[in-house]
Write an enzyme that holds these catalytic residues in place. Structure first.
Site, PDB file in Angstrom:
ATOM      1  N   ASN A 201       0.852  -1.185   0.000  1.00  0.00           N
ATOM      2  CA  ASN A 201       0.000   0.000   0.000  1.00  0.00           C
ATOM      3  C   ASN A 201       0.889   1.237   0.000  1.00  0.00           C
ATOM      4  O   ASN A 201       1.736   1.400   0.869  1.00  0.00           O
ATOM      5  CB  ASN A 201      -0.905  -0.013   1.236  1.00  0.00           C
ATOM      6  CG  ASN A 201      -2.018   1.013   1.147  1.00  0.00           C
ATOM      7  OD1 ASN A 201      -1.845   2.092   0.582  1.00  0.00           O
ATOM      8  ND2 ASN A 201      -3.169   0.680   1.688  1.00  0.00           N
ATOM      9  N   CYS A 206      -5.247   0.984  -1.235  1.00  0.00           N
ATOM     10  CA  CYS A 206      -5.873  -0.319  -1.005  1.00  0.00           C
ATOM     11  C   CYS A 206      -7.006  -0.559  -2.001  1.00  0.00           C
ATOM     12  O   CYS A 206      -7.254  -1.695  -2.409  1.00  0.00           O
ATOM     13  CB  CYS A 206      -6.375  -0.431   0.433  1.00  0.00           C
ATOM     14  SG  CYS A 206      -7.499   0.892   0.925  1.00  0.00           S
ATOM     15  N   HIS A 453     -11.332   1.209   4.215  1.00  0.00           N
ATOM     16  CA  HIS A 453     -10.308   0.290   3.723  1.00  0.00           C
ATOM     17  C   HIS A 453     -10.950  -0.702   2.762  1.00  0.00           C
ATOM     18  O   HIS A 453     -12.074  -1.151   2.972  1.00  0.00           O
ATOM     19  CB  HIS A 453      -9.683  -0.455   4.913  1.00  0.00           C
ATOM     20  CG  HIS A 453      -8.580  -1.387   4.531  1.00  0.00           C
ATOM     21  ND1 HIS A 453      -7.478  -0.970   3.815  1.00  0.00           N
ATOM     22  CD2 HIS A 453      -8.408  -2.722   4.741  1.00  0.00           C
ATOM     23  CE1 HIS A 453      -6.672  -2.000   3.621  1.00  0.00           C
ATOM     24  NE2 HIS A 453      -7.221  -3.066   4.163  1.00  0.00           N
ATOM     25  N   ASP A 470      -5.507  -8.660   1.382  1.00  0.00           N
ATOM     26  CA  ASP A 470      -5.595  -7.413   2.147  1.00  0.00           C
ATOM     27  C   ASP A 470      -4.240  -6.723   2.078  1.00  0.00           C
ATOM     28  O   ASP A 470      -3.381  -6.919   2.941  1.00  0.00           O
ATOM     29  CB  ASP A 470      -5.984  -7.735   3.592  1.00  0.00           C
ATOM     30  CG  ASP A 470      -6.283  -6.466   4.398  1.00  0.00           C
ATOM     31  OD1 ASP A 470      -6.064  -5.360   3.866  1.00  0.00           O
ATOM     32  OD2 ASP A 470      -6.731  -6.583   5.541  1.00  0.00           O
TER      33      ASP A 470
END
Length: 1111
Positions: A201, A206, A453, A470
């Site tokens: 990131n 994201c 997020h 993630d």
């Protein structure tokens, strides 16, 4: 009495995903879709939940327990020893306290820890439904060897025999313990655990990472990207295809997470873009459009359309005549409503819902005039990869803000779009294609409307195993986490005491699905194809393997760093090269001198041999000096290395000389040269000898240079070495010179005159000191800008080359100017005015630069509002070199004394609105604004009076009185509206009143929200006047044609809801109070179509910049 009941275990071995490595062939080749190899199709087993152990503890004679603490027997769970700890009379509270305790904590080795998820229960022995159970999880360690609940349940309930917890003076407690592997977040290896790696990131990327992972895991798409033509001369930061190829290759073959900076730079993004979170749906469209364009004329042209393009038919069909209008449209994704829909099927039902055009909304059919009709959408075909964008974000017109819809919304693993006999398909659709889809990925947004997020759940091979991507972290997940937990809606916390009528506690789940990707079953084998190295161009493989090797070398270098030290050796040649160019203070920039990477255990004498090879100076002719950082932050050679020190290892010398304990040893190599410039042995240095360095300044040319060094006695005087200094400078023997000691340059320059007749010792001159000298000042040289060394050093320390830009072109440098950080506000604007040829510098207004957004700051610099240029360039802990300027039509001090208002004027008889800028002194009144406005606008007659209104969201909130001061008026958020006061309003009798009139429209569908638009106005109504009479006056006022006005509806609003009026209704009677001006009160609403251009609210933030890919 204890009982341990282990549940049955279903164990499977983990199978790592294998990444195929095929024989390399020249590429890129024309795309061929092959079945995935067997190795690539190996599925990972379902996520294995650790087994739990149930322990039952029967405690007889409970009320007779006299101990404060009471422990259970020891039981084993997960290979560890545990016990339950209770406080029968409470732990300083009137509740039973109960904990899970590590039984052998005292004997465990240092640093032990274990992680457990456990539940504790006090069993209700009369009705098990009322048992009290609480669950938690904890990482146990030496400091926290027990964990649980201090207020487990009230003692009053526990000890009450009628409640069922205490029966025959016996309490029954259960503990269910599940021991899990201690997960070290930072040591977690995604590739090892899952076979996949994530994306780093950059700050707020994201949203992009989740989309890129989804696209990468569509193998047909990945193969197409690999086959886009690129060359070895392309730069990844300037070529989107090459950057995407590089990213996908690294995702496929790297062992660690992959950076996206090359890709975002290829987009033309700067750092600010990487820290601005955008909308993933918008990025998906922009990226696909860009790739579609880049693929044109290549072997993969049309790939985006083949994968993602579907078609729909918009139709309008008349009911009473034989007329039908159709229009075919393509789509790459579908936006589905979430609000008011329980699942995907309900959204599709709403998507194809038939709208009836009737009444005032009849359809004008060519050749048939106005007709009742049906309007709708049906699908002609769906794409192989169906992207569904869920409308989680909507604009709330009532509150004028974006809101997130967190309602529960379900989506199936298999989506059948042929359901109910193909209700979503047009009659012309190809019914031979089976539109049965399998869920491939779920993009999730966690958070609210102002940020959050993004991450993605993907099953790359459409197996039963899901993975969570993630950012850098990839984990295995079960299907429940993907579906049920991403539906959104509310979640109810389990009750501690069920059956006691406690209201359940519910909370909104802010993590929910935002985008769904489905793959058609019939196209699955083609899309989930095999992709290996033969699909990658050879130049890309070579480039990326070289990058990998360099990365591995850096890793190895870093891993072995503790065994080595870096020795930086500065010489006279380095000082000569640097002083006077980019360096003026101290002697050398150590980053620009020769570095040696030496093992710490290397004898220093061996290192000297390395130096001899590098510089051609024999070992016996080398003398090294240690550098030291002084208290005044200067960095100078401090002392020579002694002979016994040279017998030590390099690492020992570095440790002894470097208090900062970093990996570097910095040395100065003193080389003494004879008359023939060849190195000779350096003379012995006594305690009285000091090594001095000399710089020469030329005032006429503004040049400072290094001329050499001398070893002198501290008892001698500068006068004793004047001859040598003159010779070093090349001056005439009788030239008079002035000497200055360069003392420091931080935080300010200190350079003081040196007395030639005072000894070096008395002048506190020591090893490593710097003496600057110049010719003695003459009358002519006094006219130089910087006549002596101190003034020149002051100048170079504070000079700043500033890039000036205009506010109209904030990205482009217009010119640069060399200024001083010490320049005052007046100095800066005077020099700027001279540069641009402006006579009056007070008309210049400056605006500082925001280093983070790379934009002008919102507030300009006030006249003489800062002391120095350095204050103009400061931005928190950073310093900019950019200033924006604008030339005003009046001096800035005068402008700052004025209030600037933008006023929209509505002409009384013309359908036009003109915005006027009014500038008046801040102490002026609204009456002054009106008088100023009269000089600018065309009035309907000479004696016309004006009023000023405050408008927000198309409603009138205030009518200003003429005596109100304008200083407090804010026109940044409110619209200021000026209009003539109609004659009928000037003398309102007792049987008339003023009302507000607003335009509005209503949403179709169930909620039918009201949205105001257009320009509000004030109207006089009279007692007994019907709506029909009022309508005539409104039509005349607004200049509405009869045909359009016939479709308008009129409603009375009191609580935000319309009460529609008939032509015969007396409007006056509806308005119960006189002179109602509040927009939240009562008004007359005009319902009609809003023909003005709509404001686009497709982004989640009204202030958010659109996603742009520039290259």
């Amino acid at each position: 009495m204890t009982m341990i009941t282990p549940p049955p275990l279903d164990q499977q071995e983990d199978v790592e995903m294998l990444v195929p490595h095929s024989d390399v062939v020249e590429g890129p080749q024309p795309m061929e879709v092959a079945q995935p190899e067997a190795a690539a199709a190996v599925e990972n087993p379902p996520v294995e939940e650790p087994p739990s152990v149930k322990f039952t503890w029967l405690i007889p004679g409970f009320t007779r327990l006299n101990t404060r603490k009471h422990y259970s027997d020891v039981f084993v769970a997960g290979g560890y020893k545990w016990r339950v700890l209770i406080f029968p009379k409470g732990n300083n509270v009137d509740h039973l306290a109960m904990y899970l305790d590590v039984a052998d904590a005292a004997s465990l080795p240092y640093g032990w820890c274990r992680y457990s998820h456990f539940g504790l229960t006090v069993v209700n022995q009369i009705n098990n439904r009322y048992s009290v159970r609480k669950e938690t999880q904890h990482q146990f360690n030496a400091r926290e060897s027990d964990w649980g609940f201090t207020s487990f349940m009230p003692l009053g309930e526990l000890y009450d025999p009628t409640r069922g917890y205490l029966v025959n003076d016996t309490v029954l407690i259960e503990a269910e313990v599940s021991v899990r592997k201690v997960l070290d977040y930072w040591a977690y290896d995604s590739k090892k655990e899952t076979g996949f790696v994530g994306l780093k990131n950059q700050g707020a990327t994201c949203y992009m990472n989740s989309l890129l992972e989804t696209l990468y895991h569509i193998p047909y798409f990945r193969k197409a990207v690999y086959h886009m033509p690129t060359t070895e001369n392309d730069a990844p930061t300037a070529s989107i295809p090459l950057a995407l190829q590089s990213l996908f290759y690294k995702l496929q073959y790297n062992d660690t997470s992959v950076a996206t900076k090359e890709l975002t730079k290829s987009f033309g993004w700067d750092t600010y873009d990487s820290f601005m979170q955008h909308d993933v749906q918008e990025l998906n469209r922009v990226l696909c459009e860009k790739l579609e364009d880049k693929m044109k004329g290549t072997v993969v042209e049309g790939t985006i359309q083949k994968l993602f393009e579907g078609h729909q038919m918009n139709y309008i069909e008349c009911i009473n005549v034989d007329y039908k209008s159709t229009r075919k449209e393509s789509f790459y994704d579908l936006q589905l409503d979430v609000k008011g829909c329980k699942d995907v099927y309900a959204s599709f039902d709403k998507y194809v819902e038939v709208e009836r055009l009737e009444g005032d909304n009849k359809y004008h059919a060519e050749g048939h005039d106005l007709q009742d009709a049906k309007k709708g959408v049906l699908f002609m075909d769906f794409p192989p990869v169906l992207q569904l964008q869920l409308k989680r974000f909507e604009y709330d017109f009532m509150r004028d803000i974006m809101v997130k819809i967190n309602d529960r919304y379900e989506f199936p693993l298999q989506l059948d779009l042929d359901r109910e006999n193909g209700k979503y398909l047009s009659p012309d659709a190809d019914k031979s294609v089976r539109n049965l889809y399998t869920l491939h990925s779920v993009l999730v947004h966690s958070g609210g409307v102002n940020g959050g997020h993004y991450y993605a759940y993907i099953r790359p091979t459409l197996s039963d195993q899901w993975y969570k991507f993630d950012d850098e972290r990839v984990t295995k997940e079960d299907v429940n986490r993907v579906l049920e937990e991403q539906y959104g809606g509310e979640e109810e916390l389990p009750q501690n005491n069920p059956g006691f009528n406690n209201p359940p506690f519910k909370f909104t789940k802010y993590s929910n699905a935002y985008m769904l990707v489905y793959i058609r079953e019939s196209d699955k084998d083609k899309i989930i194809c095999n992709v290996d190295e033969k699909d990658v161009a050879e130049h890309l493989r070579v480039r990326l393997k070289k990058e990998q090797e360099e990365k591995e070398d850096k890793r190895k270098y870093k891993a072995e760093a503790h065994l080595f030290t870096t020795v930086k050796v500065a010489r006279d040649e380095d000082i000569t090269e640097q002083i006077g160019k980019n360096m003026y203070f101290d002697l050398v920039d150590h980053e620009k001198v020769k570095s040696f990477r030496i093992e710490k255990q290397t004898p220093f004498l061996l290192f000297k041999e390395e130096v001899a090879k590098e510089f051609g100076v024999p070992v016996e002719l080398q003398r090294f000096w240690i550098w030291a950082k002084r208290q005044n932050h200067t960095y100078r050679p401090n002392r020579p290395l002694l002979s016994h020190e040279e017998l030590q290892m390099v690492g020992h010398i570095r440790e002894a000389s470097n208090k900062a304990n970093n990996a570097e040893l910095k040395l100065f190599l003193e080389i003494v040269r004879g008359p023939d410039e060849r190195p000779i042995p350096p003379p012995a240095k006594s305690f009285e000898d000091i090594l001095l360095f000399f710089k020469l300044y030329d005032p006429e040319n503004g040049v400072l240079r290094y001329v050499g060094r001398l070893m002198v006695k501290n008892s001698s005087k500068p006068m004793d070495i004047i001859g040598e200094l003159i010779q070093m400078a090349g001056f005439a023997p009788d030239e008079e010179i002035e000497l200055f000691e360069e003392i420091k340059f931080q935080p300010c320059v200190m350079c003081e005159h040196l007395d030639k007749n005072t000894s070096f010792k008395l002048s506190q001159i020591e090893d490593g000191d710097i003496i600057c000298y110049q010719k003695a000042l003459s009358i002519q040289e006094n006219e130089c800008p910087y006549p002596d060394v101190p003034s020149f050093l002051e100048y170079v320390q504070n000079r700043e080359v500033v890039r000036f830009r205009t506010l109209e072109k904030p990205k482009d440098d217009e010119f640069t100017m060399e200024l001083s950080k010490l320049h005052s506000y007046d100095d800066v604007v005077d020099r700027l005015a001279e540069k641009i040829g402006l006579d009056d510098s007070s008309k210049i207004r400056l605006t500082p630069h925001n280093c983070y957004s790379q934009q002008p700051k919102p507030q300009p610099i006030k006249y003489r509002g800062v002391d120095h240029l350095s204050d103009m360039l400061a931005h928190y802990n950073q310093t900019s070199d950019i200033l924006y300027y604008e030339v005003l039509d009046i001096p800035l001090p005068e402008l700052q004394g004025l209030k600037i208002l933008n006023v929209a004027f509505h002409h009384a008889s013309k359908d036009e609105v003109i915005i006027h800028t009014i500038r008046l002194p801040k102490q002026s009144t609204v009456g002054d604004v009106i008088n100023e406005l009269k000089t600018k606008v065309e009035l309907s007659h000479q004696d016309a009076e004006l009023r000023l209104l405050e408008v927000f969201s198309h409603k009138i909130y205030k009518t200003f009185v003429s005596t109100e001061r304008i200083e407090s008026i804010n026109d940044h958020y409110w619209t200021l509206l000026a209009e003539e006061i109609p004659e009928e309003e000037k003398n309102i009798g007792p049987n008339a009143r003023l009302i507000h009139v607003y335009h509005f429209t209503k949403e179709s569908g169930q909620n039918q929200q009201v949205h105001n638009f257009g320009d509000p106005f004030v109207l006089v109504i009279h007692e007994g006047e019907t709506l029909e009479e009022i309508k005539t006056r409104i039509q005349k006022k607004l200049h509405v044609p009869d045909e359009d006005f016939a479709k308008w509806k009129f409603a009375f609003f009191s609580t935000g809801r319309p009460d529609y009026l008939q032509d015969t209704d007396v409007v006056y009677n509806r308005f119960q109070r006189k002179d109602v001006y509040g927009a939240w009160e009562q008004y007359l609403g005009l319902e009609h179509v809003d023909n003005a251009p709509k404001r686009a609210y497709h982004n989640r933030h009204a202030y958010e910049k659109p996603v742009k890919i520039y290259n």
